[in-house]
Motif scaffolding. Structure first.
Motif, short mmCIF file in Angstrom:
data_model
loop_
_atom_site.label_atom_id
_atom_site.label_comp_id
_atom_site.label_asym_id
_atom_site.label_seq_id
_atom_site.Cartn_x
_atom_site.Cartn_y
_atom_site.Cartn_z
N THR A 312 0.82 -1.21 0.00
CA THR A 312 0.00 0.00 0.00
C THR A 312 0.86 1.27 0.00
O THR A 312 2.02 1.26 0.40
N THR A 313 0.23 2.36 -0.43
CA THR A 313 0.85 3.69 -0.38
C THR A 313 0.37 4.41 0.86
O THR A 313 -0.66 4.03 1.46
N GLU A 315 -1.22 7.18 1.05
CA GLU A 315 -2.58 7.67 0.82
C GLU A 315 -3.60 6.55 1.03
O GLU A 315 -4.68 6.76 1.62
N GLN A 316 -3.25 5.34 0.57
CA GLN A 316 -4.15 4.19 0.76
C GLN A 316 -4.28 3.82 2.23
O GLN A 316 -5.36 3.46 2.69
N GLU A 319 -6.83 5.97 3.86
CA GLU A 319 -8.20 5.58 3.49
C GLU A 319 -8.61 4.28 4.19
O GLU A 319 -9.75 4.14 4.64
N GLY A 351 -2.09 -3.91 3.11
CA GLY A 351 -2.77 -4.46 1.94
C GLY A 351 -2.99 -5.96 2.00
O GLY A 351 -3.20 -6.60 0.97
N LYS A 373 -12.62 -2.18 -3.05
CA LYS A 373 -12.08 -0.86 -3.37
C LYS A 373 -10.62 -0.91 -3.86
O LYS A 373 -10.05 0.13 -4.19
N LEU A 375 -8.03 -1.67 -2.03
CA LEU A 375 -7.09 -1.25 -0.99
C LEU A 375 -6.40 -2.43 -0.32
O LEU A 375 -5.27 -2.29 0.17
N ARG A 377 -4.90 -6.07 -1.31
CA ARG A 377 -4.53 -6.64 -2.60
C ARG A 377 -4.16 -8.11 -2.54
O ARG A 377 -3.95 -8.74 -3.56
#
Length: 911
Positions: A312-313, A315-316, A319, A351, A373, A375, A377
């Motif tokens: 994940t980043t 920003e993710q 969220e 993730g 979504k 988010l 993975r």
């Protein structure tokens, strides 16, 4: 059946104009048939868009000012579909009815679980008025062993003017199912589409190398018969197998134990973090890895958390945290630690997630939303995820091609493989999906190719009448009409079709018997009489052997019933042979299964089949008044005490033959008659005898087939009559040709659980009278809880009133089981006390930690998700007890018990 083309101004035109995509041909055909007044059965692969047809049924009902019910097999799917329909039509138009929720139930469109609709039909609910369409999503659930009957009940009971929309995964006998629907529902259009909207590519990962399973260069067209296994893959697997064998031999040379089948037992698959990283490098995430155990899913997630894997980043992550807080903000802070909340949250932020029935529902729902979504993975899931939850992925990974089916480890069927890999490929997002099998020794590419290229998923009915169903049928339509309805079921439809094959077999056998009879000189000839004498001799010998076996079993049963607590016995054969002590006797006169502990520390139940000779007490030993045989220390101490008694196993005695052929006067008479018969001296006697044996063998086989035909024809109606007979004995229906439900029967008709008659009997006999809320919750759990481990039993415990109620519940069950065996009915499942301590503590206002510890003290490692799930089922039963108990005090205790259970994590997940 065909429907005429409609142009301009149809409801389908209006509906399709509202969609953001063009309908596929199969969707158009099904919708046209539906608008033409037909029922429809749509069979298509996962992700093909079957639900569009169901949504068109909703559109048609609203356009006509009528109602539509949308049914699903599980609450999660109902919640999902409710949310989708609310987004389209608004909250005022759509309602939801599940065991947990009742929202706007008078709306013109109501989403519900199939059981809710079944109960409505039996109650002749006013909500059924104005109903024009019913959608049955995932209708192939009627094959489910435990709940499948509900689907058939709904199909059979729905009013004829209701249009039924049945949505199913691809099944290989769709035409047969459609033919049955035609007979019971009238005009039904069958629409079958086997084309996946997203192409699926098959792979095998060997080590870190990812191979295509099929050689696309060798294919001449998009036809499955053209599929050829990739030769580069075959060569690489052979090289890998040779290396594994060489390593195995080298290991043996160093004195290490080698693996089976010539492979090294030291083989280790690629670590999960490396598999996920490899898929990420290939652009194949998001992925679902199916692992066929909850513990395996959790272990895989833990392995990834120990690695540096992060998907994940920043920003993710932000969220993800927002969504997690929205789903779990109401969870009691004191329970977060025992729920494993922080580790779960940490995994999501990277993730990663697990998904299985042992998780808290709020956790599962969070994972589902995050995965949809994009988010999360990488998800490690059990196969239950493949049963309808909308969580498609780009890739599906199968670590193994073997799973435990509840009885044994079995290889995946082509249908199961198709169902699992069907999750790969997200419509509107991916241009293709991918299925990846992880190679390990013993996996052959040609076998995987067979799974991937075969489309055999036959639908088999699991329908059979039960007590609740029988009472409701009699109450609704009388016995004669009920029998007729049962004979119209899909189960009987399939059984009758099987009779056709048997009948043809009988006809073929009869023709062969005529030919053989002529070769023996005809039925009036001398040799035919001689052959009949020989067959009578063989039949008599077989009969005596059966009688001897029955006599030995009866003796074994009697000996087991006579055993007492603390008796030391010898188990004569099998892997548990040797000395054992009786921990818990069993007085069941038909099939006693005492609980024993062997000197090798094994605890479990034994039956008459374990004793070719009667069990006898060799002595006795004192046992503690209370103990838990699931605890290793307790088993060890008891086994040590058993060995120290000085009692020696006598070994297996030579069995005395009973009913031996040599002592039988009829055997002696037949042998004399054979020796004195003129044909006994014929020179070609042996040649003719071989023909005679073939004749007799074929005659026996034909008679067996005739018996099967007789047993299959009207088999459900016969079971119905046996149930009626038992219910009449117990005063649930009146006796006679036209039975009616009695006052007790009316109560039984409102009890919906697997042990419905046991619950009704306990209420009727006052077994649960005088219990407090926590005690009633505990005893109610015993009739619905089912241990996940075979052979688990736990002694009743808790306060005296609870202990007495549990013991009395078992007494009622034993009496019921004896009646069921006498009436040749499947026995009701034995009460299981494994959840009693946990829910007793919870309903007594103790913490979640204390409740889970109580379950652990009873030998159960209970997850928080399982705890909530069983609490919900106990609440469902207690609600039924509240409304059906003849004793008002029991009803009040049930109400208070529901309130005591519905708190904390249970209340959060009921919201």
């Amino acid at each position: 059946m065909t429907t005429g083309d409609r142009t301009g101004g149809t409801e389908l035109d209006v509906f399709s104009a509202q969609l953001g995509f063009v309908l596929d041909p199969f969707q158009i055909n099904a919708c046209r048939a539906l608008e033409g007044g037909h029922g429809v059965l749509v069979c298509a692969p996962t992700g093909a868009g079957k639900t569009v047809v169901g949504e068109f049924a909703v559109h048609l009902a609203l356009a006509a000012g009528r109602k539509c019910f949308y049914t699903t097999p599980i609450k999660a799917l109902s919640n999902q579909k409710y949310a989708e329909l609310v987004r389209r039509y608004g909250k005022d138009t759509v309602g939801l009815l599940t065991g947990d929720s009742s929202i706007n139930s008078d709306a013109p469109v109501v989403v519900m679980t199939t059981e809710v609709l079944r109960n409505m039909l039996y109650a002749d609910s006013a909500a059924l008025r104005g109903l024009s369409h019913v959608v049955m999503d995932e209708v192939h659930f009627l094959a489910d062993r435990f709940r499948g009957a509900v689907w058939e009940e709904v199909i059979l009971h729905l009013s004829e003017d209701v249009r039924l929309v049945s949505l199913s995964a691809t099944v290989s006998n769709a035409e047969e199912f459609g033919a049955w629907m035609e007979t019971v529902r009238g005009d039904t259009t069958v629409v079958v589409d086997e084309n996946r909207p997203i192409p699926l590519w098959q792979h095998i990962m060997v080590g870190k190398r990812l191979f295509d399973l099929f050689d696309t260069r060798a294919r001449s067209g998009d036809v499955r018969k053209d599929l050829v296994v990739d030769q580069d893959l075959v060569r690489h697997v052979k090289q890998r197998q040779a290396l594994e064998r060489a390593d195995s031999w080298e290991s043996r040379g160093r004195g290490r134990r080698g693996g089976g089948r010539g492979y090294s037992s030291d083989f280790r698959p690629l670590p999960r973090p490396e598999v996920i990283s490899r898929l990420d490098d290939e652009g194949l995430l998001p992925a679902i890895t199916f692992i066929f155990s909850r513990a395996g899913c959790d272990a895989a997630l833990a392995q990834c958390l120990r690695s540096r894997l992060d998907l994940t980043t920043p920003e993710q992550v932000a969220e993800i945290r927002t969504i997690v807080d929205a789903h779990t903000g109401e969870l009691p802070k004191a329970d977060l630690e025992v729920l494993g909340y922080w580790e779960w949250r940490k995994a999501l932020e990277r993730g990663l997630a697990a998904h299985h029935a042992g998780m808290l529902p709020a956790f599962r729902q969070t994972v589902e939303e995050l995965f949809v979504k994009g988010l999360v993975r990488a998800v490690f899931a059990t196969e239950t995820l493949a049963l309808g939850i909308n969580m498609p992925a780009r890739t599906v990974v199968l670590e193994r091609l073997v799973k435990y089916n509840g009885e044994a480890h079995a290889e995946l069927t082509p249908g199961e493989y198709t169902q699992l890999t069907g999750r790969a490929g997200r419509r509107g997002i991916d241009v293709e999906g991918h299925a990846v099998v992880l190679w390990q020794p013993g996996v052959e590419p040609v076998d995987v190719a067979g799974l991937a290229s075969t489309r055999t998923f036959p639908l088999r009915s699991s329908f059979r009448p039960g007590y609740n169903m029988t009472i409701n049928l009699v109450d609704r339509m009388g016995a004669a009409e009920s029998r007729a309805l049962l004979e119209r079921s899909f189960a009987q439809f399939q059984a009758d079709r099987s009779v056709v094959g048997l009948t043809r077999g009988i006809e073929r056998n009869e023709a062969a018997l005529t030919t053989l009879s002529e070769r023996l000189g005809g039925e009036d000839g001398e040799y035919f009489e001689y052959a009949r004498l020989r067959e009578e001799l063989s039949s008599r010998e077989r009969s005596l052997e059966r009688a001897g076996r029955t006599e030995r079993r009866d003796a074994a049963v009697a000996s087991l019933v006579a055993l007492r607590r603390g008796d030391v016995i010898a188990i004569p054969v099998g892997r548990h042979s040797g000395l054992a002590v009786v921990l818990e006797p069993d007085r069941d006169p038909t099939d006693p299964k005492p609980l024993i502990l062997t000197e090798a520390k094994w605890a479990g139940r034994v039956s008459a089949g374990d004793f070719p000779e009667p069990a006898r007490s060799l002595g006795s030993m004192r046992l503690p008044r209370r103990f838990d045989h699931h605890t290793a220390r307790v088993r060890r101490d008891l086994a040590s005490a058993l060995r120290s008694t000085g009692i020696v196993s006598p070994g297996r005695r030579k069995r005395k033959k009973s009913g031996a052929a040599g002592d039988d006067a009829e055997i002696a008479r037949l042998r004399r008659a054979i020796r004195q018969h003129p044909c006994h001296s014929w020179p070609d006697r042996e040649q003719l005898s071989r023909i005679g044996e073939r004749y007799n063998r074929l005659a026996r086989e034909t008679e067996t087939m005739r018996q099967k035909v007789a047993a299959t024809t009207n088999s459900l109606a016969r079971t119905f009559d046996r149930i009626l007979s038992l219910l009449a004995e117990r005063d649930y229906v009146s006796a006679g040709e036209h039975p009616d439900a009695t006052e007790h029967g009316t109560r039984l008709s409102r009890i919906y659980c697997e042990s419905d008659l046991l619950v009704a009997e306990c209420l009727r006999q006052g077994v649960w009278k005088g219990l407090g809320p926590a005690e009633l919750a505990a005893v109610a759990s015993a009739v619905i809880f089912e241990s996940r481990r075979e052979g688990d039993t736990v002694e009743s415990g808790g306060p005296g009133a609870l202990r007495h109620a549990l013991d009395e519940t078992v007494r009622v069950w034993r009496e019921l089981r004896a009646d069921e065996i006498r009436h040749k009915l499947p026995p009701t499942r034995e009460p299981d006390f494994g959840f009693a301590a946990a829910i007793y503590h919870w309903a007594s206002d103790n913490s979640l930690v204390e409740a889970l510890i109580a379950a652990g003290d009873q030998g159960r490692a209970l997850s928080a998700g399982d705890f909530v799930r069983w609490c919900r089922q106990v609440i469902d039963l207690l609600e039924q007890v509240r409304s059906t108990s003849p004793d008002p005090e029991v009803g009040k205790a049930a109400s208070r018990a529901v309130a005591a259970i519905r708190r904390g994590v249970v209340a959060v997940d009921a919201a």
